[in-house]
Design an enzyme around this catalytic site. Structure first.
Site, PDB file in Angstrom:
ATOM      1  N   ASP A 196     -39.832  25.938 -11.345  1.00  0.00           N
ATOM      2  CA  ASP A 196     -39.387  24.861 -10.459  1.00  0.00           C
ATOM      3  C   ASP A 196     -38.656  25.362  -9.217  1.00  0.00           C
ATOM      4  OD1 ASP A 196     -37.250  25.752 -12.024  1.00  0.00           O
ATOM      5  OD2 ASP A 196     -37.174  23.931 -13.218  1.00  0.00           O
ATOM      6  N   ASN A 225     -29.727  17.251 -21.384  1.00  0.00           N
ATOM      7  CA  ASN A 225     -30.468  16.022 -21.697  1.00  0.00           C
ATOM      8  C   ASN A 225     -31.831  16.312 -22.322  1.00  0.00           C
ATOM      9  OD1 ASN A 225     -31.893  17.030 -19.561  1.00  0.00           O
ATOM     10  ND2 ASN A 225     -31.612  15.278 -18.199  1.00  0.00           N
ATOM     11  N   HIS A 240     -34.146  18.357 -20.997  1.00  0.00           N
ATOM     12  CA  HIS A 240     -35.240  18.668 -20.062  1.00  0.00           C
ATOM     13  C   HIS A 240     -35.715  20.112 -20.223  1.00  0.00           C
ATOM     14  CE1 HIS A 240     -32.312  19.856 -16.522  1.00  0.00           C
ATOM     15  NE2 HIS A 240     -32.671  20.922 -17.168  1.00  0.00           N
ATOM     16  N   GLU A 282     -37.423  15.556 -16.700  1.00  0.00           N
ATOM     17  CA  GLU A 282     -36.291  14.786 -17.211  1.00  0.00           C
ATOM     18  C   GLU A 282     -36.782  13.777 -18.255  1.00  0.00           C
ATOM     19  OE1 GLU A 282     -33.694  16.124 -16.376  1.00  0.00           O
ATOM     20  OE2 GLU A 282     -33.148  16.026 -14.253  1.00  0.00           O
TER      21      GLU A 282
HETATM   22  C1  F6R Z   1     -34.571  26.347 -14.537  1.00  0.00           C
HETATM   23  C2  F6R Z   1     -35.030  25.204 -15.338  1.00  0.00           C
HETATM   24  C3  F6R Z   1     -34.080  24.385 -16.134  1.00  0.00           C
HETATM   25  C4  F6R Z   1     -33.000  25.205 -16.833  1.00  0.00           C
HETATM   26  C5  F6R Z   1     -32.053  24.289 -17.612  1.00  0.00           C
HETATM   27  C6  F6R Z   1     -30.911  25.076 -18.235  1.00  0.00           C
HETATM   28  O1  F6R Z   1     -35.639  26.965 -13.866  1.00  0.00           O
HETATM   29  O2  F6R Z   1     -36.183  24.918 -15.320  1.00  0.00           O
HETATM   30  O3  F6R Z   1     -34.791  23.640 -17.096  1.00  0.00           O
HETATM   31  O4  F6R Z   1     -33.599  26.123 -17.703  1.00  0.00           O
HETATM   32  O5  F6R Z   1     -31.514  23.330 -16.757  1.00  0.00           O
HETATM   33  O6  F6R Z   1     -30.118  25.599 -17.223  1.00  0.00           O
HETATM   34  P1  F6R Z   1     -28.984  26.660 -17.524  1.00  0.00           P
HETATM   35  O7  F6R Z   1     -29.651  27.873 -18.039  1.00  0.00           O
HETATM   36  O8  F6R Z   1     -28.314  26.906 -16.201  1.00  0.00           O
HETATM   37  O9  F6R Z   1     -28.081  26.037 -18.528  1.00  0.00           O
END
Ligand code: F6R
Length: 232
Positions: A63, A132, A134, A139
């Protein structure tokens, strides 16, 4: 689904790096699906230390924020350069991150899907999970199944990611993300969970109902998932 619990973040990072290294040793031309955020930083450090040969590896990221170009320090392209790419011998032209600054975002998304199939799909997809549930920036929603698309980020995601910005107002409200469908096409998936606050959502994702309200729960339907987690 294989579940591995490690003692702490350091051990978790070593385990994740070990799984990625094995993948590259078995197939030096592997296509790695990569993630940003706090979770994989330790594993990326381990990979840098390992001096592994990335010269034939291709990588494609999950992303990118809409509105940020790769020179912006908050962009995921910049994150990948600083935390991994600049320190290994991967060829820059073999690394793909969505273009959040594209003029036609719909086209960017379609182009990203084309890139995925041109690469022959992802061999090993690294995933973190949001509070959440994701994965990527998919989401909680009413349906699964989208390909790469533009998404409005949840309030909870904006709050969680505000730590990387000066204020929550600066967090972009939208992102381009690989969809659930794109993620599920990976041959192998490595889900990494590194903080106690995420254990509840991890349990829901791997033992609860399969529902788009908990996007990561779809992973129960994939035939080759490894979960590596720690609680401290
Ligand atoms: C990042 C991504 C997100 C993160 C998730 C956890 O490229 O796709 O899904 O993996 O938000 O983020 P952290 O590791 O910062 O807790």
């Amino acid at each position: 689904m294989k579940i591995i619990k490690t003692k702490n973040y350091q051990e978790l990072s070593k385990k994740v790096a070990e799984i990625i290294s094995e993948q590259i040793k078995v197939n030096p031309k592997s296509v790695l699906g990569l993630a940003t955020g706090s979770t994989p930083v330790g594993a990326y450090k381990e990979l840098i230390k390992s001096n592994l040969d990335f010269s034939e590896v291709r990588s494609i990221n999950l992303d990118e924020y809409v509105g940020l170009d790769g020179s912006n320090e908050q962009s995921y392209r910049y994150f990948m350069e600083k935390n991994l790419f600049e320190h290994i011998n991967i060829k820059k032209e073999n690394t793909y991150v969505p273009n959040g600054k594209g003029e036609n975002l719909q086209k960017e998304c379609e182009g990203y899907e084309e890139k995925l199939s041109e690469l022959g799909g992802v061999d090993l997809q690294l995933l973190g999970i949001g509070l959440n549930g994701h994965i990527g920036f998919n989401e909680p929603d009413k349906i699964f199944g989208k390909n790469t698309h533009v998404v409005d980020l949840d309030e909870s995601t904006l709050e969680a990611n505000a730590r990387f910005f000066d204020s929550i107002e600066e967090v972009p409200k939208q992102a381009i993300t690989m969809g659930i469908k794109s993620i599920m096409q990976a041959k192998k998936i490595l889900l990494v969970v590194n903080i106690p606050e995420k254990i509840k959502i991890l349990e829901k994702a791997i033992y609860g109902d399969i529902t788009p309200e908990v996007p990561a729960s779809v992973l129960q339907l994939h035939q080759d998932v490894i979960v590596v987690y720690c609680e401290e």
